[in-house]
Design a protein around this motif. Structure first.
Motif, PDB file in Angstrom:
ATOM      1  N   SER A   4       0.865  -1.178   0.000  1.00  0.00           N
ATOM      2  CA  SER A   4       0.000   0.000   0.000  1.00  0.00           C
ATOM      3  C   SER A   4       0.900   1.225   0.000  1.00  0.00           C
ATOM      4  O   SER A   4       2.114   1.130   0.222  1.00  0.00           O
ATOM      5  N   ARG A   5       0.299   2.362  -0.216  1.00  0.00           N
ATOM      6  CA  ARG A   5       1.053   3.618  -0.166  1.00  0.00           C
ATOM      7  C   ARG A   5       1.706   3.763   1.212  1.00  0.00           C
ATOM      8  O   ARG A   5       2.870   4.149   1.317  1.00  0.00           O
ATOM      9  N   GLY A   6       0.966   3.436   2.271  1.00  0.00           N
ATOM     10  CA  GLY A   6       1.508   3.535   3.624  1.00  0.00           C
ATOM     11  C   GLY A   6       2.691   2.610   3.860  1.00  0.00           C
ATOM     12  O   GLY A   6       3.675   2.999   4.498  1.00  0.00           O
ATOM     13  N   SER A   7       2.616   1.380   3.365  1.00  0.00           N
ATOM     14  CA  SER A   7       3.729   0.441   3.561  1.00  0.00           C
ATOM     15  C   SER A   7       4.944   0.877   2.751  1.00  0.00           C
ATOM     16  O   SER A   7       6.093   0.680   3.179  1.00  0.00           O
ATOM     17  N   ILE A   8       4.708   1.476   1.597  1.00  0.00           N
ATOM     18  CA  ILE A   8       5.818   1.979   0.774  1.00  0.00           C
ATOM     19  C   ILE A   8       6.503   3.146   1.487  1.00  0.00           C
ATOM     20  O   ILE A   8       7.737   3.205   1.564  1.00  0.00           O
ATOM     21  N   VAL A   9       5.722   4.071   2.038  1.00  0.00           N
ATOM     22  CA  VAL A   9       6.285   5.207   2.772  1.00  0.00           C
ATOM     23  C   VAL A   9       7.053   4.716   4.001  1.00  0.00           C
ATOM     24  O   VAL A   9       8.160   5.191   4.280  1.00  0.00           O
ATOM     25  N   ALA A  10       6.497   3.754   4.715  1.00  0.00           N
ATOM     26  CA  ALA A  10       7.182   3.210   5.899  1.00  0.00           C
ATOM     27  C   ALA A  10       8.518   2.574   5.514  1.00  0.00           C
ATOM     28  O   ALA A  10       9.532   2.771   6.202  1.00  0.00           O
ATOM     29  N   ALA A  11       8.531   1.820   4.424  1.00  0.00           N
ATOM     30  CA  ALA A  11       9.776   1.195   3.962  1.00  0.00           C
ATOM     31  C   ALA A  11      10.791   2.259   3.544  1.00  0.00           C
ATOM     32  O   ALA A  11      11.985   2.159   3.863  1.00  0.00           O
ATOM     33  N   ASP A  17      16.263   6.351   7.190  1.00  0.00           N
ATOM     34  CA  ASP A  17      16.878   6.380   8.514  1.00  0.00           C
ATOM     35  C   ASP A  17      18.173   5.576   8.581  1.00  0.00           C
ATOM     36  O   ASP A  17      19.108   5.952   9.283  1.00  0.00           O
ATOM     37  N   ASN A  18      18.226   4.459   7.852  1.00  0.00           N
ATOM     38  CA  ASN A  18      19.397   3.580   7.918  1.00  0.00           C
ATOM     39  C   ASN A  18      20.496   3.915   6.917  1.00  0.00           C
ATOM     40  O   ASN A  18      21.668   3.674   7.203  1.00  0.00           O
ATOM     41  N   TYR A  19      20.131   4.443   5.764  1.00  0.00           N
ATOM     42  CA  TYR A  19      21.123   4.640   4.702  1.00  0.00           C
ATOM     43  C   TYR A  19      21.207   6.066   4.171  1.00  0.00           C
ATOM     44  O   TYR A  19      22.156   6.411   3.492  1.00  0.00           O
ATOM     45  N   GLY A  20      20.194   6.882   4.400  1.00  0.00           N
ATOM     46  CA  GLY A  20      20.201   8.256   3.925  1.00  0.00           C
ATOM     47  C   GLY A  20      19.471   8.442   2.615  1.00  0.00           C
ATOM     48  O   GLY A  20      19.138   7.481   1.911  1.00  0.00           O
ATOM     49  N   PHE A  21      19.223   9.692   2.305  1.00  0.00           N
ATOM     50  CA  PHE A  21      18.451  10.063   1.127  1.00  0.00           C
ATOM     51  C   PHE A  21      19.066   9.558  -0.185  1.00  0.00           C
ATOM     52  O   PHE A  21      18.354   9.043  -1.047  1.00  0.00           O
ATOM     53  N   PRO A  22      20.381   9.677  -0.378  1.00  0.00           N
ATOM     54  CA  PRO A  22      20.940   9.226  -1.656  1.00  0.00           C
ATOM     55  C   PRO A  22      20.695   7.737  -1.950  1.00  0.00           C
ATOM     56  O   PRO A  22      20.604   7.343  -3.108  1.00  0.00           O
ATOM     57  N   ARG A  27      14.093   1.260  -6.511  1.00  0.00           N
ATOM     58  CA  ARG A  27      14.538  -0.139  -6.570  1.00  0.00           C
ATOM     59  C   ARG A  27      14.823  -0.679  -5.169  1.00  0.00           C
ATOM     60  O   ARG A  27      14.439  -1.793  -4.831  1.00  0.00           O
ATOM     61  N   ARG A  28      15.471   0.151  -4.342  1.00  0.00           N
ATOM     62  CA  ARG A  28      15.797  -0.294  -2.986  1.00  0.00           C
ATOM     63  C   ARG A  28      14.527  -0.439  -2.133  1.00  0.00           C
ATOM     64  O   ARG A  28      14.406  -1.358  -1.325  1.00  0.00           O
ATOM     65  N   VAL A  29      13.580   0.482  -2.309  1.00  0.00           N
ATOM     66  CA  VAL A  29      12.311   0.380  -1.583  1.00  0.00           C
ATOM     67  C   VAL A  29      11.589  -0.901  -1.990  1.00  0.00           C
ATOM     68  O   VAL A  29      11.091  -1.649  -1.139  1.00  0.00           O
ATOM     69  N   LEU A  83      14.296  16.382  12.590  1.00  0.00           N
ATOM     70  CA  LEU A  83      15.431  15.655  13.164  1.00  0.00           C
ATOM     71  C   LEU A  83      15.122  14.190  13.483  1.00  0.00           C
ATOM     72  O   LEU A  83      16.042  13.411  13.720  1.00  0.00           O
ATOM     73  N   ARG A  84      13.854  13.802  13.473  1.00  0.00           N
ATOM     74  CA  ARG A  84      13.491  12.406  13.753  1.00  0.00           C
ATOM     75  C   ARG A  84      14.039  11.441  12.705  1.00  0.00           C
ATOM     76  O   ARG A  84      14.178  10.254  12.964  1.00  0.00           O
ATOM     77  N   HIS A  85      14.295  11.956  11.517  1.00  0.00           N
ATOM     78  CA  HIS A  85      14.720  11.098  10.416  1.00  0.00           C
ATOM     79  C   HIS A  85      16.006  11.625   9.801  1.00  0.00           C
ATOM     80  O   HIS A  85      16.136  12.841   9.562  1.00  0.00           O
ATOM     81  N   ARG A  86      16.927  10.709   9.565  1.00  0.00           N
ATOM     82  CA  ARG A  86      18.152  11.064   8.880  1.00  0.00           C
ATOM     83  C   ARG A  86      17.767  11.739   7.552  1.00  0.00           C
ATOM     84  O   ARG A  86      16.899  11.240   6.838  1.00  0.00           O
ATOM     85  N   ASP A  87      18.377  12.844   7.271  1.00  0.00           N
ATOM     86  CA  ASP A  87      18.114  13.618   6.052  1.00  0.00           C
ATOM     87  C   ASP A  87      16.660  14.095   5.968  1.00  0.00           C
ATOM     88  O   ASP A  87      16.154  14.396   4.886  1.00  0.00           O
ATOM     89  N   GLY A  88      15.987  14.210   7.118  1.00  0.00           N
ATOM     90  CA  GLY A  88      14.601  14.674   7.135  1.00  0.00           C
ATOM     91  C   GLY A  88      14.441  16.058   6.528  1.00  0.00           C
ATOM     92  O   GLY A  88      13.518  16.310   5.754  1.00  0.00           O
ATOM     93  N   ALA A  89      15.359  16.957   6.846  1.00  0.00           N
ATOM     94  CA  ALA A  89      15.275  18.315   6.294  1.00  0.00           C
ATOM     95  C   ALA A  89      15.517  18.305   4.783  1.00  0.00           C
ATOM     96  O   ALA A  89      14.892  19.066   4.043  1.00  0.00           O
ATOM     97  N   GLU A  90      16.394  17.434   4.325  1.00  0.00           N
ATOM     98  CA  GLU A  90      16.665  17.356   2.881  1.00  0.00           C
ATOM     99  C   GLU A  90      15.449  16.835   2.123  1.00  0.00           C
ATOM    100  O   GLU A  90      15.102  17.343   1.052  1.00  0.00           O
TER     101      GLU A  90
END
Length: 183
Positions: A4-11, A17-22, A27-29, A83-90
């Motif tokens: 679902s859209r929600g499960s995709i956003v959660a993933a 959080d684990n690897y960063g925005f780049p 494909r990784r999601v 700040l809750r998420h790595r690269d959240g501001a980006e």
């Protein structure tokens, strides 16, 4: 798990959080969810739409805040959400930079409600209120973006991490609001 859209956003948030925005690619999601990349496109049209959905999740507490929350408290809440998420501001910056950004409108509207509740008077113009909301949003977003980038730089280079400028950020917000009070 049902896709679902929600499960995709959660993933995507988990990858963020684990690897960063780049490293947060479609494909990784898809791999994270054990589905083919094409399966994601039934729920999100493209990566830009996914970025917007993630940004909406990140700023949801700000968007759903009550108008009685002071502008200073709202700025601190916005900072906390980013700040809750790595690269959240980006991520939020990337979403806000899109034409007709829903996230930009939602966050600005929340700040405008808060500022208007505290400062609206016959002498305060709508332009002053809107400019103050705009200033607070961008001040907070820029401050956190620099803080998160500095933290990542320190981690990548082994440098000592610089302390966040929380007091300077808060004082900047207070000064902007003081200017509005005197305008």
């Amino acid at each position: 798990m049902q896709l679902s859209r929600g499960s995709i956003v959660a993933a995507a948030l988990d990858i963020l959080d684990n690897y960063g925005f780049p490293d947060m690619t479609m494909r990784r999601v898809a791999s994270h969810l054990n589905v083919a990349p094409g399966a994601l496109y039934w729920h999100v049209a493209n990566k830009q739409e996914l970025i917007t959905a993630i940004a909406e999740e990140i700023v949801s507490d700000v968007h759903h805040s009550d108008a009685s929350v002071s502008p200073i408290q709202l700025s601190e809440l916005f900072r906390t959400c980013l700040l809750r998420h790595r690269d959240g501001a980006e991520i939020v910056t990337a979403s806000m930079s899109q034409p007709n950004s829903v996230v930009h409108s939602q966050v600005l509207d929340s700040f405008l409600r808060s500022i208007s509740a505290q400062f609206h008077s016959r002498e305060t113009t709508d332009m002053d209120l809107q400019s103050s909301a705009y200033g607070l949003v961008h001040l907070t977003l820029g401050s956190v973006l620099i803080e998160q980038s500095s933290k990542q730089y320190a981690a990548d280079t082994g440098q000592e991490e610089t302390a966040p400028k929380i007091e300077l950020s808060r004082r900047s917000v207070e000064l902007l609001l003081e200017g509005l009070r005197h305008s």
